[in-house]
Design an enzyme around this catalytic site. Structure first.
Site, mmCIF file in Angstrom:
data_model
loop_
_atom_site.group_PDB
_atom_site.id
_atom_site.type_symbol
_atom_site.label_atom_id
_atom_site.label_comp_id
_atom_site.label_asym_id
_atom_site.label_seq_id
_atom_site.Cartn_x
_atom_site.Cartn_y
_atom_site.Cartn_z
ATOM 1 N N ARG A 45 30.696 13.603 25.098
ATOM 2 C CA ARG A 45 31.217 12.725 24.040
ATOM 3 C C ARG A 45 31.608 13.532 22.810
ATOM 4 N NH1 ARG A 45 26.898 9.459 26.140
ATOM 5 N NH2 ARG A 45 27.684 7.494 27.004
ATOM 6 N N ARG A 46 30.881 14.630 22.560
ATOM 7 C CA ARG A 46 31.176 15.512 21.429
ATOM 8 C C ARG A 46 31.238 16.944 21.932
ATOM 9 N NH1 ARG A 46 27.528 11.876 19.787
ATOM 10 N NH2 ARG A 46 25.791 13.271 20.271
ATOM 11 N N TYR A 52 10.341 3.620 33.399
ATOM 12 C CA TYR A 52 11.018 4.924 33.374
ATOM 13 C C TYR A 52 10.999 5.563 34.757
ATOM 14 C CZ TYR A 52 12.059 9.756 32.078
ATOM 15 O OH TYR A 52 12.616 11.017 32.006
ATOM 16 N N LEU A 55 21.921 14.035 33.078
ATOM 17 C CA LEU A 55 21.911 12.922 32.132
ATOM 18 C C LEU A 55 20.539 12.279 32.039
ATOM 19 C CD1 LEU A 55 25.263 11.271 33.190
ATOM 20 C CD2 LEU A 55 24.763 12.115 30.891
ATOM 21 N N GLY A 56 20.207 11.820 30.868
ATOM 22 C CA GLY A 56 18.938 11.121 30.702
ATOM 23 C C GLY A 56 18.684 10.774 29.253
ATOM 24 N N LYS A 61 14.040 6.176 37.602
ATOM 25 C CA LYS A 61 14.312 7.497 38.168
ATOM 26 C C LYS A 61 14.253 7.453 39.691
ATOM 27 C CE LYS A 61 14.818 9.933 34.365
ATOM 28 N NZ LYS A 61 16.114 10.547 34.026
ATOM 29 N N LEU A 99 9.202 18.786 29.711
ATOM 30 C CA LEU A 99 10.120 19.887 29.439
ATOM 31 C C LEU A 99 9.815 20.555 28.103
ATOM 32 C CD1 LEU A 99 13.442 18.172 30.558
ATOM 33 C CD2 LEU A 99 12.183 19.947 31.800
ATOM 34 N N GLY A 140 22.438 18.155 26.643
ATOM 35 C CA GLY A 140 20.998 17.936 26.661
ATOM 36 C C GLY A 140 20.205 19.219 26.820
ATOM 37 N N ARG A 183 11.796 14.536 19.342
ATOM 38 C CA ARG A 183 11.092 13.481 20.066
ATOM 39 C C ARG A 183 9.602 13.660 19.820
ATOM 40 N NH1 ARG A 183 14.025 13.151 26.049
ATOM 41 N NH2 ARG A 183 16.134 12.709 25.326
#
Length: 218
Positions: free
Chosen positions: A37-38, A125, A73-74, A129, A152, A13, A160
């Site tokens: 995962r990758r 959301y 993670l998010g 959190k 961010l 991320g 996004r």
């Protein structure tokens, strides 16, 4: 100086990728374990990369071992596809990995949350959190550090639209956000990553929460 092992969740991320880069360059850490995962596509003598199925908690148990666990993670409701899928990542997976880390003797959990996180929030959301903050704090790590950044800034692997538009509008206005509004200034993901490493470098105990302006000051 005692060399430590860092564990990074969410290494692909925006914050996690910056974090891995700086941890690999940091002499305090002799190993940086990432569960992804990758593949990140990085070759480094200190990098201990594992391609995992996060649903297989038994396999994860043997990998989550070290000193400092950085949880970055998010996701978003849109990317996850549903509120339930979002909850599965931002609460269940974050909490499960933290539980395993606690059980394996990790002494410091550093969690990326969000500005405005509150278990009583009307926003699903921010409520999630807040709930995960509370849940990991209840695990009783010798030290828990929670970071609540604002919007961010940085190069993402995915586009996004809402966040890109917000960054384009708010970034030029950041210097004019003063006093109580200072906490809403956008912050570079790299700044958050560096702040997390800075906090990890100084011994402490118990729970500490770092708001956006404190992260920027670090």
């Amino acid at each position: 100086m005692t060399e430590k092992t860092a564990i990074v969740f969410g290494a692909s991320g925006l914050i996690g990728s910056n974090l891995v880069r700086h941890l690999l360059a940091n002499e305090s850490y002799h190993k940086v374990t990432v569960l992804v995962r990758r593949s990140l596509g990085i070759e480094h003598a200190k990098l201990d990369e594992h391609l995992v199925d996060f649903a297989n908690t038994n396999a994860l148990n043997t990998l989550i071992r070290g000193d400092d666990a950085f949880s970055c993670l998010g996701t978003t409701h849109k990317k996850a596809g549903s509120r339930e899928a979002f909850q599965a990542v931002d609460f269940t997976l974050v909490h499960t990995l933290a539980q395993i880390a606690r059980g394996n003797g990790v002494t410091h959990l550093l969690l990326v949350s969000s500005l405005g996180a509150n278990p009583g929030s009307r926003s699903a959301y921010l409520r999630t959190k807040g709930e995960v903050e509370q849940a990991v704090a209840d695990l009783g790590f010798p030290r828990t550090s929670i970071f609540r950044p604002s919007l961010l800034i940085g190069e993402r692997n995915e586009y996004r639209l809402k966040e890109s538009l917000a960054a384009a509008i708010l970034s030029p206005l950041g210097l004019f956000l003063l006093g109580p509004l200072k906490r809403y200034r956008p912050i570079a993901a790299e700044q958050v990553a560096k702040a997390m490493i800075e906090v990890a470098a100084h011994p402490a105990e118990g729970l500490a929460i770092y708001q956006n302006e404190e992260i920027a000051a670090l």
